[in-house]
Scaffold this active site. Structure first.
Site, PDB file in Angstrom:
ATOM      1  CB  ILE A  41      -0.960  -0.005   1.218  1.00  0.00           C
ATOM      2  CG1 ILE A  41      -1.783  -1.297   1.220  1.00  0.00           C
ATOM      3  CG2 ILE A  41      -1.857   1.233   1.215  1.00  0.00           C
ATOM      4  CD1 ILE A  41      -2.500  -1.577   2.537  1.00  0.00           C
ATOM      5  N   GLY A  69      12.930   3.074   4.489  1.00  0.00           N
ATOM      6  CA  GLY A  69      11.622   2.802   3.889  1.00  0.00           C
ATOM      7  C   GLY A  69      11.302   1.312   3.885  1.00  0.00           C
ATOM      8  CB  ILE A  70       8.069  -0.481   4.583  1.00  0.00           C
ATOM      9  CG1 ILE A  70       7.803   0.188   5.943  1.00  0.00           C
ATOM     10  CG2 ILE A  70       7.573  -1.926   4.594  1.00  0.00           C
ATOM     11  CD1 ILE A  70       8.396  -0.521   7.125  1.00  0.00           C
ATOM     12  CG  ASP A  71       7.858  -0.153  -0.972  1.00  0.00           C
ATOM     13  OD1 ASP A  71       7.084  -0.336  -0.015  1.00  0.00           O
ATOM     14  OD2 ASP A  71       7.474   0.000  -2.149  1.00  0.00           O
TER      15      ASP A  71
END
Lengths: 205, 205
Positions: free
Chosen positions: B6, B72-74
């Site tokens: 998301i 960042g998570i991505d």
């Protein structure tokens, strides 16, 4: 000798060996009576100044076939100043140009420090950090300020170093760039040096 | 297995091996009844989704001490996907991360293609050219489109190549970047690959 470098917002002067700066708003070329050699990227001012007889546009002396038609005048001047070397003009953009035995080998244009920082901030508030100029560019980062500083500076510095020596640095951010460039020579008056060389050439012809 | 990535504007899905994309505006998480593993950088949606029992936030499985808190998570997901290699995620930013034997060595963040192009155009109308992806990055430029393309891409590509092999490229601009990176592997589903590895790890614990 009086030399004048007319930009879009700032006018840089070398008046009998003394350097000064003024804003375009306070600039009244008609009041000068001495002979002034100039370069001008400000289209509006150029139209006016070219009507004044004591103002000499030195772009007439440029040997254009050495360079390319859309190349910035300031960039050509720093190249005229150096017959052998890698010239880094670190301003709003960072131009890198290679001169070898008076021959222009080509160059490239990177984003300047402020421009890059603004672009990071525009991408995400998470990237809106000031650069960390204390960072070691040879390592990989493990925090955000170092990650953007290394991401912008390390590739650029490595590329400049790969082009050979000597490296000559000029422009508003010359201090930052030279601090990462080892034996680089800083010369903040390279545009005027190039102008003087070009004037000498022009007068010999 | 259903996986959901998301973002702030787009939702990426892997639903039983099929990939799809939708805009955040048409996203109605409450209508899904199956178990969904997700990552979410969209703060507003996160608050809501975290109340839904069939939506599993897999960031709970991340071993944070391997990375850094603001990463960042991505970026963490693409690192989880690769135990050995240089991972280039070429999106709005270009993140470059190095994994060696499952250990995160660090990385850096460069500007993405579009972001750099916008920044050049903002500097001067004279630099508002599209990049020329046919350019030879190993030479110096003698025209403006090549000068900005080389100025942006050559330092970045050289730096990535200097970090060793294998190079794995993902993200919206993976095609452009991989075309300059020789034997690089393109994998546009690296985030989902990382998510799956992380879920497996989490279920083993």
């Amino acid at each position: 000798m009086i030399l004048c470098d007319i930009g879009n917002t700032t006018i840089d002067w070398e008046i009998h060996g003394e350097y000064s700066k003024q804003s375009v708003e306070n600039f009244a070329p008609v009041f000068y009576t001495e002979m002034i050699y100039y370069i001008c990227v400000n289209a509006k001012l150029l139209t006016y100044i070219s009507t004044l007889k004591n103002w000499i546009d030195i772009t007439q002396y440029i040997e254009w076939k050495k360079y390319y038609p859309t190349m910035g005048i300031d960039r050509i001047m720093v190249c005229e100043a150096i017959s052998n070397g890698v010239i880094v003009d670190a301003g709003s953009a960072v131009t890198v140009d290679v001169m070898r035995e008076g021959h222009y080998e080509g160059g490239y244009i990177a984003l300047g420090l402020r421009s890059a920082q603004e672009a990071y901030a525009k991408l995400s508030p998470a990237l809106a950090w000031p650069f960390n100029f204390e960072v070691d560019l040879t390592i990989m980062a493990k925090n955000t300020p170092d990650a953007i500083t290394i991401g912008y500076l390390a590739p650029l510095i490595d590329k400049i170093k790969s082009l050979g020596n000597p490296i000559i640095v000029t422009g508003g951010d010359s201090k930052v760039f030279s601090s990462f460039l080892g034996d680089a020579i800083v010369d903040n008056h390279l545009v005027f040096k190039g102008m003087k060389k070009l004037i000498e050439k022009g007068q010999l012809c």
